[in-house]
Design a protein around this motif. Structure first.
Motif, PDB file in Angstrom:
ATOM      1  N   PHE A 130     -22.108 -48.476  -3.367  1.00  0.00           N
ATOM      2  CA  PHE A 130     -23.988 -48.012  -3.367  1.00  0.00           C
ATOM      3  C   PHE A 130     -23.966 -46.271  -3.179  1.00  0.00           C
ATOM      4  N   ILE A 131     -22.871 -45.754  -2.514  1.00  0.00           N
ATOM      5  CA  ILE A 131     -22.450 -44.139  -2.347  1.00  0.00           C
ATOM      6  C   ILE A 131     -22.689 -43.105  -3.484  1.00  0.00           C
ATOM      7  N   ALA A 132     -22.025 -44.158  -3.839  1.00  0.00           N
ATOM      8  CA  ALA A 132     -21.386 -43.164  -5.955  1.00  0.00           C
ATOM      9  C   ALA A 132     -22.447 -42.529  -6.326  1.00  0.00           C
ATOM     10  N   VAL A 133     -24.209 -44.407  -6.423  1.00  0.00           N
ATOM     11  CA  VAL A 133     -24.791 -44.573  -7.080  1.00  0.00           C
ATOM     12  C   VAL A 133     -26.177 -43.520  -5.933  1.00  0.00           C
ATOM     13  N   VAL A 134     -26.364 -43.545  -4.934  1.00  0.00           N
ATOM     14  CA  VAL A 134     -26.711 -42.910  -4.573  1.00  0.00           C
ATOM     15  C   VAL A 134     -26.590 -41.304  -4.537  1.00  0.00           C
ATOM     16  N   ALA A 135     -25.695 -40.941  -4.193  1.00  0.00           N
ATOM     17  CA  ALA A 135     -25.153 -39.466  -4.967  1.00  0.00           C
ATOM     18  C   ALA A 135     -25.558 -38.569  -5.834  1.00  0.00           C
ATOM     19  N   ARG A 136     -24.337 -39.922  -7.016  1.00  0.00           N
ATOM     20  CA  ARG A 136     -25.924 -39.142  -8.477  1.00  0.00           C
ATOM     21  C   ARG A 136     -27.270 -39.504  -8.484  1.00  0.00           C
ATOM     22  N   ASP A 137     -27.911 -40.088  -7.788  1.00  0.00           N
ATOM     23  CA  ASP A 137     -29.461 -40.162  -8.398  1.00  0.00           C
ATOM     24  C   ASP A 137     -30.249 -38.726  -7.647  1.00  0.00           C
ATOM     25  N   ASN A 138     -29.783 -38.949  -6.508  1.00  0.00           N
ATOM     26  CA  ASN A 138     -30.140 -38.217  -5.344  1.00  0.00           C
ATOM     27  C   ASN A 138     -29.564 -36.654  -5.782  1.00  0.00           C
ATOM     28  N   ARG A 139     -29.066 -36.266  -5.921  1.00  0.00           N
ATOM     29  CA  ARG A 139     -27.886 -35.018  -7.399  1.00  0.00           C
ATOM     30  C   ARG A 139     -29.391 -34.800  -8.092  1.00  0.00           C
ATOM     31  N   ILE A 140     -29.774 -35.871  -9.083  1.00  0.00           N
ATOM     32  CA  ILE A 140     -30.705 -35.438 -10.388  1.00  0.00           C
ATOM     33  C   ILE A 140     -32.065 -35.229  -9.775  1.00  0.00           C
ATOM     34  N   ALA A 141     -32.225 -35.768  -8.602  1.00  0.00           N
ATOM     35  CA  ALA A 141     -33.712 -35.916  -8.083  1.00  0.00           C
ATOM     36  C   ALA A 141     -33.885 -34.569  -7.097  1.00  0.00           C
ATOM     37  N   LEU A 142     -33.044 -34.298  -6.055  1.00  0.00           N
ATOM     38  CA  LEU A 142     -33.173 -33.457  -5.160  1.00  0.00           C
ATOM     39  C   LEU A 142     -32.670 -32.468  -4.963  1.00  0.00           C
ATOM     40  N   GLY A 143     -31.705 -31.905  -6.066  1.00  0.00           N
ATOM     41  CA  GLY A 143     -30.937 -30.926  -6.744  1.00  0.00           C
ATOM     42  C   GLY A 143     -30.483 -30.887  -4.670  1.00  0.00           C
ATOM     43  N   LEU A 144     -29.530 -32.057  -4.301  1.00  0.00           N
ATOM     44  CA  LEU A 144     -28.946 -31.734  -3.796  1.00  0.00           C
ATOM     45  C   LEU A 144     -26.808 -31.455  -3.975  1.00  0.00           C
ATOM     46  N   GLN A 145     -26.444 -30.861  -3.485  1.00  0.00           N
ATOM     47  CA  GLN A 145     -25.042 -30.695  -3.558  1.00  0.00           C
ATOM     48  C   GLN A 145     -23.972 -32.318  -2.772  1.00  0.00           C
ATOM     49  N   LEU A 146     -24.021 -33.416  -3.246  1.00  0.00           N
ATOM     50  CA  LEU A 146     -23.790 -34.976  -2.421  1.00  0.00           C
ATOM     51  C   LEU A 146     -22.006 -34.971  -2.268  1.00  0.00           C
ATOM     52  N   PHE A 147     -21.369 -35.321  -1.429  1.00  0.00           N
ATOM     53  CA  PHE A 147     -20.191 -35.843  -1.360  1.00  0.00           C
ATOM     54  C   PHE A 147     -20.258 -36.986  -0.492  1.00  0.00           C
TER      55      PHE A 147
END
Length: 253
Positions: A130-147
């Motif tokens: 689940f957090i892998a999906v959240v990281a991918r989607d919000n990298r795209i939507a918000l431009g955040l660098q997610l780990f």
């Protein structure tokens, strides 16, 4: 009167204890790591209360924060407690769209505050994908660098079939809370071979260690997990920021 703690946390890095003037003057926002803990509530067959996940998740993070070097800037938001929980022993679980929306809203607030690096720090094996999906989607939507970091990667895995560390997890909860777990039910049969796909949570069949033994072993377990987490946070800290401030530009023809 001292503030009532919202969770186990290092007060110097806990987001709610900082006032808005501090955020207004916050230095090096682009280098600050914002940690978003995700803690489920479940009966993992360890004889401990349903908040055992959060006890270990936040206990390890607090120890890591206390040991961090001065150059590692951390901010920790309160743990997200409404996450996925497909096992019957899970409590307060929500469905995937609601959990996704909750995290998207939280991450949007972090981005609006000007921070760019975010660590999704998770306790439950049911939320790793689940957090892998959240990281991918919000990298795209918000431009955040997610780990992403999960307790399983720190040697404290709760998964009912793959885990080799449920006993250590139980011992660490005992050490952190000072409370011995309930003994396994009397007459519990020895574990039978599982059929393919059986991921039900069964109680640990062996009696737990004593409180004195748990305190001694727990100090080592906590130190080891915090050391692993600190190393991962250091690796994230030295990663270069995303190009174009995280914006995803259209492909050039």
């Amino acid at each position: 009167m001292p503030a009532t703690p919202l969770c186990i946390a290092d007060d110097t890095t806990f987001w709610p204890w900082h006032r808005w003037p501090e955020f207004h003057r916050w230095p090096e926002r682009e280098r600050t790591l914002v940690v978003v803990p995700l803690a489920g509530s479940a009966d993992w067959g360890l004889g401990h209360p349903l908040d055992a996940e959060e006890t270990v998740l936040m206990g390890v993070l607090r120890e890591t924060s206390l040991r961090r070097p001065a150059g590692l800037r951390l901010l920790v938001v309160p743990p997200v407690r409404f996450v996925l929980g497909p096992d019957p022993g899970c409590a307060f679980a929500v469905d995937p769209p609601l959990a996704h929306g909750l995290l998207a809203e939280l991450l949007g607030s972090v981005a609006a505050a000007g921070f760019r690096k975010v660590v999704l720090y998770n306790s439950s094996p049911w939320n790793e994908e689940f957090i892998a999906v959240v990281a991918r989607d919000n990298r795209i939507a918000l431009g955040l660098q997610l780990f992403r970091i999960s307790l399983s990667g720190l040697g404290l895995d709760l998964h009912p079939t793959r885990s080799q560390s449920r006993r250590q997890f139980q011992t660490l909860v005992t050490a952190l809370t000072g409370q011995e777990p309930d003994a396994p039910p009397a007459g519990l049969p020895p574990p039978a071979p599982r059929s393919w796909g059986d991921e039900r949570v069964y109680p640990l069949p062996e009696p737990p260690v004593s409180l004195e033994e748990a305190r001694a072993a727990g100090a080592t377990l906590l130190s080891t997990a915090a050391g692993r987490l600190l190393q991962l946070l250091h690796e994230i800290d030295v990663r270069h920021p995303l190009p174009q401030g995280g914006k995803i530009l259209p492909a050039q023809p």
